[in-house]
Design a protein around this motif. Sequence first.
Motif, PDB file in Angstrom:
ATOM      1  N   LEU A 625       0.852  -1.196   0.000  1.00 39.94           N
ATOM      2  CA  LEU A 625       0.000   0.000   0.000  1.00 39.94           C
ATOM      3  C   LEU A 625       0.882   1.239   0.000  1.00 39.94           C
ATOM      4  O   LEU A 625       1.993   1.221   0.530  1.00 39.94           O
ATOM      5  CB  LEU A 625      -0.910   0.039   1.230  1.00 39.94           C
ATOM      6  N   THR A 626       0.363   2.341  -0.569  1.00 36.28           N
ATOM      7  CA  THR A 626       1.048   3.636  -0.537  1.00 36.28           C
ATOM      8  C   THR A 626       0.047   4.735  -0.239  1.00 36.28           C
ATOM      9  O   THR A 626      -0.972   4.854  -0.932  1.00 36.28           O
ATOM     10  CB  THR A 626       1.764   3.930  -1.860  1.00 36.28           C
ATOM     11  N   PHE A 627       0.320   5.493   0.812  1.00 33.13           N
ATOM     12  CA  PHE A 627      -0.489   6.675   1.121  1.00 33.13           C
ATOM     13  C   PHE A 627       0.113   7.860   0.374  1.00 33.13           C
ATOM     14  O   PHE A 627       1.230   8.281   0.692  1.00 33.13           O
ATOM     15  CB  PHE A 627      -0.490   6.971   2.622  1.00 33.13           C
ATOM     16  N   PRO A 628      -0.577   8.421  -0.597  1.00 32.76           N
ATOM     17  CA  PRO A 628      -0.030   9.609  -1.262  1.00 32.76           C
ATOM     18  C   PRO A 628       0.083  10.765  -0.284  1.00 32.76           C
ATOM     19  O   PRO A 628      -0.619  10.823   0.741  1.00 32.76           O
ATOM     20  CB  PRO A 628      -1.061   9.903  -2.361  1.00 32.76           C
ATOM     21  N   GLN A 629       0.985  11.676  -0.581  1.00 34.66           N
ATOM     22  CA  GLN A 629       1.150  12.864   0.260  1.00 34.66           C
ATOM     23  C   GLN A 629      -0.178  13.602   0.388  1.00 34.66           C
ATOM     24  O   GLN A 629      -0.888  13.826  -0.581  1.00 34.66           O
ATOM     25  CB  GLN A 629       2.201  13.785  -0.349  1.00 34.66           C
ATOM     26  N   GLY A 630      -0.521  13.964   1.631  1.00 36.56           N
ATOM     27  CA  GLY A 630      -1.738  14.727   1.869  1.00 36.56           C
ATOM     28  C   GLY A 630      -2.962  13.898   2.176  1.00 36.56           C
ATOM     29  O   GLY A 630      -3.992  14.447   2.553  1.00 36.56           O
ATOM     30  N   THR A 631      -2.880  12.563   2.046  1.00 36.17           N
ATOM     31  CA  THR A 631      -4.039  11.719   2.331  1.00 36.17           C
ATOM     32  C   THR A 631      -3.949  11.179   3.752  1.00 36.17           C
ATOM     33  O   THR A 631      -2.865  11.057   4.326  1.00 36.17           O
ATOM     34  CB  THR A 631      -4.124  10.536   1.348  1.00 36.17           C
ATOM     35  N   ASP A 632      -5.117  10.843   4.306  1.00 34.12           N
ATOM     36  CA  ASP A 632      -5.112  10.259   5.649  1.00 34.12           C
ATOM     37  C   ASP A 632      -5.531   8.794   5.616  1.00 34.12           C
ATOM     38  O   ASP A 632      -5.282   8.081   6.568  1.00 34.12           O
ATOM     39  CB  ASP A 632      -6.055  11.037   6.578  1.00 34.12           C
ATOM     40  N   HIS A 633      -6.182   8.340   4.540  1.00 34.51           N
ATOM     41  CA  HIS A 633      -6.558   6.930   4.480  1.00 34.51           C
ATOM     42  C   HIS A 633      -6.670   6.480   3.034  1.00 34.51           C
ATOM     43  O   HIS A 633      -6.813   7.296   2.113  1.00 34.51           O
ATOM     44  CB  HIS A 633      -7.871   6.674   5.227  1.00 34.51           C
TER      45      HIS A 633
END
Length: 817
Positions: A625-633
């Motif tokens: 999984l990868t959380f893009p910058q600025g996302t919380d979920h």
Amino acid sequence: MVVSSSSRRFTAVTLCALFVLVAFEIQGGEAATVPKVGQPYALALQILPPKLPADGNEYSAVVVSLLDPSGRPSFPTSYVTVYLTSSQQNVATVDQSLVISPGSNYGVANLTTTITTGSTVITAASPGLQSASSVSTTVTPSGFPSSLKVFVAPSTVPARPGSQGVVIVELLDKNNLPTKPTSDITIQLTTSEPRVANLTDSTLTLQAGNLEVQGGFLTTFRPGQAVVTASAPGLGTGRATVNVKGPAPTNLKVYAQPAKIPVSTSGKLTIVLTDSTGNPARAQSDITVLLSSSNTSLAKVKSTLTIPGGSMYAITTVNSTAVNGNAIIYAASTNLVTGSVSIRSYFPSLTPTRLKLELAPPVVLADNTVYSSIMVSLEDSGGAPALAAVDTTVRLTASNTQVGTVPASVVIVHSTNFKVIPFDATFFSGSTGITAQGLDSSLTIDTVQQATYGPVPTKVVLTALFGTSGRGGTLPADGKLYNALEVSLVDASGSPAVAPEDLPIQLLSTASGVVSVDTAATIPAGSTAIITGVQTSTLSGRANLTAFAQGLTISGLQVLTVVPAPSALAAWVSPSTTLYSSVALSPLLFVQLQDSAGNPARAQSPISATVTSSNGAEVQTPIALTFPQGTDHISVRVELKHNGSTVLTVTSSGLTSANARIDARSPTLAIAITANPPTIFSNASSIVKLTLMAEGAPLPGATVAWNSSLGRVEPNATLTSTSGLASITFKPSQSGLAKIFAIISHPSLGTYTMKVSVTINPAPNRAPPTLLQLILSYLIYVIPVVAAIIGLVVFRTIRRRRSKAREELEAGFQTLS
């Protein structure tokens, strides 16, 4: 009256029907509408994550699933429309509806938050199904820009033209920790008092991924305060105050050069502003001064004079008449103490014997400015003004060139009395002896002390232009360089002081592994402060920064670096109990970044995570999984390989891990296929029937494709009926063991294959026919022939009789005629 037996039967049936109808009405019909176990009965609603950012964005967070009467997951055999509502649309809105497709256990709808934090109840309803509700809470997430913070450097500046500084605007989250935007933010800057501090930029753009942005300001000679305000839509405003310090003028001082003036000439008149202590002070705005002479028959001046704003003095001329004597020149202005100077006019001498130095004013500002403050004149032995007989060269020296300098020489032109000498002040405060002497010893030497005034640095001060405190601040431990450390000079009273020359500063960090600084910096001559960089690492901690300068009191501050939120992971699966089939939608895994308080936290930079499964037979892992910058979920579908249970574990470096459980079961399916009769002759046929039951109820609409090994089927494709039945006719082509295959397809189940066998026996041989059988067999041919012959004979007989009757009738008519 006699009632027949059939009438009696009709009456009994009617009464039974009425009884059943009445009983159904009394019970409300509920028993007839409750579906069987396995069939959709109720809705289940989940909002994941339970806490969402109040940021005005859209999130696929509403999951609606189907349950049977026992609370187990169920799937529909047709499309199910679910209608959604939100109780507080000022907090969040939701899609009006979603559709759950056949074979799917759930559907997903979008929820759109506003910038208002709070809670709203989301309700799901569908005709014939029990409704469901769930609460969605929106919060301001950690790491999400909440407000602006403004820093000005220097925050206190001396009142002098051309002073400048920087405005730094930083983003803070709800915890007052520095954060970075995920998209560019336009910031408006305003100043409450442009005459004190004027902005060089009215608009700044904080680019995505940056912590702060810089602008500038300019101050003037006007002391006071100016509040700089930064604002942007949806963010709390930030403010900082620029303090411009300088003495306010209270007195007028008047200086005449020369004080002894030859008749019928012009002299220099200087009007100087001073504060209450007698030190020079700048005009905060243009000041009009009224001039007057006590004896206009002897000395004349113009009536008014203007001291420009920012200046400490103004120069005009005083004109002597042909009459010698004394006069007093007065200078007056509103709110200022009046000043005056005495002038005496002489008939000039033609034999100068000495030099005379005069200062106007005797104290100037140590601001690296050239002042016309010194005059050298000629006097005779009695002290009266004398005219130069020839061009007279005067040599000049300054005893302390750090304070100021004068030209090496000036020339008093013949027939004149004086010459104005420029004094080039430096940034050093102090005094210097100015000496004037002629080229030879015929003129007596004269010396005066020219003083300069300004704040003297006594201390070096460190100020953090980040975080929430001016004497200490907080930065993210992200390995970035932040140009946000102010090094300034102050005098003994704490007011800003000017570096008289380039001033080396040594900087030291007690924990360079946490925060490091350039070990050497320089405050340029004439400056009160500089801004230098602070380099963070990826380690969180505290570091004490210290500034040293020779002869000055040292200063320090503490810098705290923190690992930016998030600090933990949270995970959910929806539906957590689901149906496994080859066509069913895979459940959704929701993973959220959270701070230590359990609130959503945005990724400051892309964050990688890994999902592992405790049961590899059910879920194939790892999943990246990868959380893009600025996302919380984020959410991802978890592909199931088999029914069963598993625990998913989500991990990421530096974050607390999270777990979520999945329970998957296969749908209950019953398929029966029969052939009737199961044994036939090769010249006969068999009826093949298939019954399809799913979750205990007939499943209509399934496609059944038929084929056989020894013969043909009619038809070769059918659909199951509302009772879950499908049938075909099998006709063999030869004897043997025939296999009839049924391939069943349904969007809720996938594809299944069933088969049934039919035994085909050869048709039996027939015995030779008897004589009677032969006769009877031929009768079918003889009877039609005999019948035809008899018909022909009858037809011909009738025709002969009709012809004979006609002939007899014609003969009768002839006899009568």
